[in-house]
Design a protein around this motif. Structure first.
Motif, PDB file in Angstrom:
ATOM      1  N   GLU A  31      -1.299   4.267  -7.652  1.00 40.82           N
ATOM      2  CA  GLU A  31      -0.231   3.888  -8.571  1.00 40.82           C
ATOM      3  C   GLU A  31      -0.766   3.537  -9.963  1.00 40.82           C
ATOM      4  O   GLU A  31      -0.043   3.575 -10.927  1.00 40.82           O
ATOM      5  CB  GLU A  31       0.554   2.684  -8.035  1.00 40.82           C
ATOM      6  N   ALA A  32      -2.045   3.184 -10.070  1.00 47.72           N
ATOM      7  CA  ALA A  32      -2.621   2.755 -11.347  1.00 47.72           C
ATOM      8  C   ALA A  32      -2.674   3.893 -12.362  1.00 47.72           C
ATOM      9  O   ALA A  32      -2.784   3.649 -13.542  1.00 47.72           O
ATOM     10  CB  ALA A  32      -4.018   2.189 -11.134  1.00 47.72           C
ATOM     11  N   LYS A  33      -2.569   5.152 -11.923  1.00 47.83           N
ATOM     12  CA  LYS A  33      -2.650   6.277 -12.855  1.00 47.83           C
ATOM     13  C   LYS A  33      -1.564   6.235 -13.911  1.00 47.83           C
ATOM     14  O   LYS A  33      -1.752   6.711 -15.010  1.00 47.83           O
ATOM     15  CB  LYS A  33      -2.597   7.605 -12.092  1.00 47.83           C
ATOM     16  N   ALA A  34      -0.387   5.673 -13.593  1.00 46.31           N
ATOM     17  CA  ALA A  34       0.696   5.598 -14.566  1.00 46.31           C
ATOM     18  C   ALA A  34       0.306   4.710 -15.744  1.00 46.31           C
ATOM     19  O   ALA A  34       0.828   4.882 -16.844  1.00 46.31           O
ATOM     20  CB  ALA A  34       1.957   5.078 -13.904  1.00 46.31           C
ATOM     21  N   ASP A  35      -0.615   3.766 -15.536  1.00 44.57           N
ATOM     22  CA  ASP A  35      -1.034   2.857 -16.596  1.00 44.57           C
ATOM     23  C   ASP A  35      -2.103   3.455 -17.499  1.00 44.57           C
ATOM     24  O   ASP A  35      -2.418   2.886 -18.537  1.00 44.57           O
ATOM     25  CB  ASP A  35      -1.571   1.561 -15.990  1.00 44.57           C
TER      26      ASP A  35
END
Length: 87
Positions: A31-35
């Motif tokens: 999920e961290a890829k969106a950041d």
């Protein structure tokens, strides 16, 4: 110069690996890829084939600073990374 016996060499190697792993950061969740920052441009460099013969597109991701103008003269950093790509 001292010579380590095979057992001492193995213990030293194991200790070094444990110390390296202890300092390693945990893997970031997917999920961290969106950041993460997104490239300003994504340019197709080449189409190649992987080991199984599947088509793979190799892209150049260009990240520009905020307020960038085409006439700006700034230093640049280029990173190349990957596996055993030959082509």
């Amino acid at each position: 110069m001292t010579t380590l016996r095979p057992r001492a060499w193995a213990l030293a190697l194991a200790a070094g690996l444990l110390l390296a792993l202890a300092g390693a950061a945990p893997a970031a969740p997917k999920e961290a890829k969106a950041d993460l920052p997104q490239p300003a441009k994504r340019i197709l460099f080449k189409t190649a084939a992987d080991a199984k013969g599947n088509k793979v597109e190799l892209h150049l991701h260009v990240f520009l600073p905020e307020g960038h103008k085409a006439t700006d003269k700034r230093p640049a950093v280029v990173f190349f990374f990957g596996g055993g790509w030959v082509g």
